[in-house]
Motif scaffolding. Structure first.
Motif, PDB file in Angstrom:
ATOM      1  N   THR A 242       0.841  -1.191   0.000  1.00 40.81           N
ATOM      2  CA  THR A 242       0.000   0.000   0.000  1.00 40.81           C
ATOM      3  C   THR A 242       0.880   1.246   0.000  1.00 40.81           C
ATOM      4  O   THR A 242       1.925   1.277   0.664  1.00 40.81           O
ATOM      5  N   VAL A 243       0.426   2.256  -0.710  1.00 40.81           N
ATOM      6  CA  VAL A 243       1.067   3.567  -0.713  1.00 40.81           C
ATOM      7  C   VAL A 243       0.178   4.552   0.034  1.00 40.81           C
ATOM      8  O   VAL A 243      -1.034   4.577  -0.169  1.00 40.81           O
ATOM      9  N   ILE A 244       0.800   5.370   0.885  1.00 42.96           N
ATOM     10  CA  ILE A 244       0.076   6.383   1.655  1.00 42.96           C
ATOM     11  C   ILE A 244       0.738   7.724   1.390  1.00 42.96           C
ATOM     12  O   ILE A 244       1.905   7.934   1.740  1.00 42.96           O
ATOM     13  N   SER A 245       0.016   8.635   0.752  1.00 43.21           N
ATOM     14  CA  SER A 245       0.567   9.938   0.382  1.00 43.21           C
ATOM     15  C   SER A 245      -0.572  10.928   0.184  1.00 43.21           C
ATOM     16  O   SER A 245      -1.716  10.537  -0.055  1.00 43.21           O
ATOM     17  N   ALA A 246      -0.228  12.218   0.245  1.00 43.67           N
ATOM     18  CA  ALA A 246      -1.218  13.262  -0.015  1.00 43.67           C
ATOM     19  C   ALA A 246      -1.144  13.786  -1.436  1.00 43.67           C
ATOM     20  O   ALA A 246      -2.007  14.553  -1.849  1.00 43.67           O
ATOM     21  N   VAL A 247      -0.107  13.391  -2.180  1.00 47.32           N
ATOM     22  CA  VAL A 247       0.103  13.996  -3.500  1.00 47.32           C
ATOM     23  C   VAL A 247      -0.150  12.977  -4.612  1.00 47.32           C
ATOM     24  O   VAL A 247       0.177  11.788  -4.486  1.00 47.32           O
ATOM     25  N   ASP A 248      -0.718  13.468  -5.698  1.00 45.13           N
ATOM     26  CA  ASP A 248      -1.120  12.588  -6.794  1.00 45.13           C
ATOM     27  C   ASP A 248       0.061  11.877  -7.443  1.00 45.13           C
ATOM     28  O   ASP A 248      -0.074  10.743  -7.906  1.00 45.13           O
ATOM     29  N   LEU A 249       1.213  12.524  -7.503  1.00 46.95           N
ATOM     30  CA  LEU A 249       2.379  11.894  -8.127  1.00 46.95           C
ATOM     31  C   LEU A 249       2.691  10.552  -7.484  1.00 46.95           C
ATOM     32  O   LEU A 249       2.848   9.535  -8.167  1.00 46.95           O
ATOM     33  N   ILE A 250       2.784  10.526  -6.160  1.00 44.68           N
ATOM     34  CA  ILE A 250       3.184   9.307  -5.456  1.00 44.68           C
ATOM     35  C   ILE A 250       2.049   8.282  -5.472  1.00 44.68           C
ATOM     36  O   ILE A 250       2.279   7.076  -5.644  1.00 44.68           O
ATOM     37  N   VAL A 261      -3.800   2.181  -2.723  1.00 45.32           N
ATOM     38  CA  VAL A 261      -3.638   3.551  -2.225  1.00 45.32           C
ATOM     39  C   VAL A 261      -4.686   3.809  -1.153  1.00 45.32           C
ATOM     40  O   VAL A 261      -5.869   3.536  -1.363  1.00 45.32           O
ATOM     41  N   VAL A 262      -4.252   4.312  -0.005  1.00 44.39           N
ATOM     42  CA  VAL A 262      -5.149   4.632   1.100  1.00 44.39           C
ATOM     43  C   VAL A 262      -5.252   6.149   1.211  1.00 44.39           C
ATOM     44  O   VAL A 262      -4.235   6.848   1.282  1.00 44.39           O
ATOM     45  N   GLU A 263      -6.475   6.657   1.221  1.00 46.34           N
ATOM     46  CA  GLU A 263      -6.704   8.086   1.416  1.00 46.34           C
ATOM     47  C   GLU A 263      -6.815   8.361   2.920  1.00 46.34           C
ATOM     48  O   GLU A 263      -7.576   7.702   3.622  1.00 46.34           O
ATOM     49  N   VAL A 264      -6.046   9.319   3.402  1.00 45.72           N
ATOM     50  CA  VAL A 264      -6.042   9.676   4.822  1.00 45.72           C
ATOM     51  C   VAL A 264      -6.659  11.058   4.992  1.00 45.72           C
ATOM     52  O   VAL A 264      -6.184  12.030   4.404  1.00 45.72           O
ATOM     53  N   GLU A 265      -7.712  11.146   5.777  1.00 43.62           N
ATOM     54  CA  GLU A 265      -8.357  12.431   6.026  1.00 43.62           C
ATOM     55  C   GLU A 265      -7.360  13.393   6.674  1.00 43.62           C
ATOM     56  O   GLU A 265      -6.647  13.039   7.616  1.00 43.62           O
ATOM     57  N   GLY A 266      -7.293  14.609   6.150  1.00 49.81           N
ATOM     58  CA  GLY A 266      -6.392  15.612   6.714  1.00 49.81           C
ATOM     59  C   GLY A 266      -4.976  15.546   6.195  1.00 49.81           C
ATOM     60  O   GLY A 266      -4.118  16.321   6.641  1.00 49.81           O
ATOM     61  N   ALA A 267      -4.706  14.652   5.250  1.00 51.39           N
ATOM     62  CA  ALA A 267      -3.382  14.611   4.620  1.00 51.39           C
ATOM     63  C   ALA A 267      -3.318  15.710   3.568  1.00 51.39           C
ATOM     64  O   ALA A 267      -4.107  15.720   2.628  1.00 51.39           O
ATOM     65  N   THR A 268      -2.377  16.643   3.745  1.00 49.00           N
ATOM     66  CA  THR A 268      -2.390  17.869   2.953  1.00 49.00           C
ATOM     67  C   THR A 268      -1.217  18.041   2.009  1.00 49.00           C
ATOM     68  O   THR A 268      -1.293  18.822   1.068  1.00 49.00           O
TER      69      THR A 268
END
Length: 402
Positions: A242-250, A261-268
């Motif tokens: 799994t990849v955890i990131s706030a940016v679309d590139l990663i 890909v995991v979306e994390v609330e508040g990841a900016t």
């Protein structure tokens, strides 16, 4: 065995006089990173192949175990994958930043003030992109709104052969010599110039100025590429991940590699991101059957681009405490064998406000075989260790295979 990568984007730096001639990594309080260094392995790795620009795209591709010389097809296609934009083989994609330029009658005489428009909010940016779409889109050219200042332009059957410059490389400089160049660049330049008349007096920007924020008064087009074809990470290493990131590139890089890909609330993507949320998401992924997690934190890089010394040090300390510390504690509670690797993808020196191709330090900690070292986890300690990977994509082989 569980494998955890903590990628602190742009963390490496040069020595700073205000920090007693230490780098931010040397100055920051980082008990967990230093523990990994004392009990694990420290070294240096060249993540940017010779002749390639020092971008987070090529660097993270290498850190994930992919040779950029073989697999790199441009930055923006990875972002397209994260945004759910389906690409045709005939599409060329471009990164489209909302930037702040100085005011002036002549476009080419303006100065790049901010590559992120003061980290414009995603909601504000989406509204601006909608108005740009109404005025600038053609049948063969489409805009797609992303996160904060990061957006996408897709041009079907576009001619190739451009020379495009990342806006974060030219902060504080007059833009004339960095404008799109190449045989068909006039189309992109005309679009950038037209964007000013749409954005400069836009109500959202007028409101931002009233609030003391920089306006997003132009688009900046760069980072062109074609649909990428990566081999699957699981096929390479036999691991579900799994990849955890706030940016679309990663996130897009992970999707193209067959990772979740995991979306994390508040990841900016900046210093105010949800560090604990990212760490918790990583541990949850490992508890739910994954063998590998790649935790990407953009904050040190953004602080480097913005020359925010205190925030860069703070971001390193928060990554150490809230991500490395939490993951280490939870993995020890689980009683399962694990390995952690911590590293930046490239340096983003505060004094330069952009990326460099210099090698970066890494640390690998293996819960099965703790060592007793004298090396610290920083630029100097990693050099003293004598361990170095000249080809960055081979570090992942070493991390997983040893």
């Amino acid at each position: 065995m569980k494998y955890i990568v903590i990628l602190a984007d742009g963390m490496a730096d040069l020595k700073v006089p205000e920090l007693g001639n230490k780098t931010p990594m040397q100055y920051a309080k980082k008990d967990n990173f230093d523990y990994f260094a004392l009990k694990g392995e420290v070294g240096m790795v060249s993540t940017i192949p010779k002749g390639m620009p020092p971008g987070s795209d090529t660097a993270n591709l290498a850190v994930m175990g992919y040779d950029p010389g073989i697999y790199y097809s441009g930055r923006s296609p990875f972002e397209a994958a994260s945004m759910g934009v389906k690409l045709e083989d005939t599409d060329i994609t471009f990164r489209c930043n909302l930037v702040t330029l100085s005011e002036g009658e002549s476009y080419k005489d303006r100065v790049m003030l901010d590559h992120s428009s003061d980290e414009i909010t995603t909601a504000e940016a989406a509204a601006l992109i909608e108005d740009l779409k109404a005025e600038l889109e053609r049948q063969d050219m489409k805009f797609h709104a992303g996160i904060s200042y990061r957006h996408l332009l897709v041009w079907n059957n576009a001619p190739q052969g451009y020379k495009l410059v990342p806006p974060h490389d030219i902060i504080g400089r007059r833009i004339q010599q960095y404008l799109p160049a190449g045989k068909h660049s006039s189309v992109l330049l005309e679009m950038m110039e037209k964007s000013v008349s749409i954005l400069e007096k836009h109500p959202i920007n007028l409101d931002r100025v009233r609030r003391g924020l920089k306006p997003a008064n132009s688009i900046w087009i760069w980072g062109e590429g074609k649909k990428p074809l990566l081999s699957k990470f699981k096929d390479k290493y036999g691991l579900e991940g799994t990849v955890i990131s706030a940016v679309d590139l990663i996130k897009g890089l992970g999707i193209c590699a067959g990772l979740k890909v995991v979306e994390v609330e508040g990841a900016t993507g900046n210093v105010h991101t949800n560090y604990h949320g990212k760490a918790r998401a990583a541990v949850d992924a490992l508890k739910n059957g994954d063998d590998f997690v790649y935790i990407h934190i953009e904050a040190p890089d953004e602080c480097g681009h913005r020359n925010e010394l205190e925030n860069k040090v703070k971001s390193i300390e928060l990554i150490d405490e809230k991500i490395a510390g939490y993951v280490r504690s939870e993995m020890d509670k689980m009683g399962e064998e694990y390995k952690i690797m911590v590293l930046p993808d490239h340096p983003t020196p505060l004094v330069l406000r952009t990326h460099t191709s210099a090698p970066v330090p890494f640390v690998i900690y293996d819960s099965r075989k703790e060592k007793n070292n004298i090396f610290s986890f920083d630029e100097d300690g990693a050099i003293l260790s004598g361990l170095k990977f000249e080809e960055g994509y081979k570090l992942m082989d070493y991390f997983i295979g040893e």
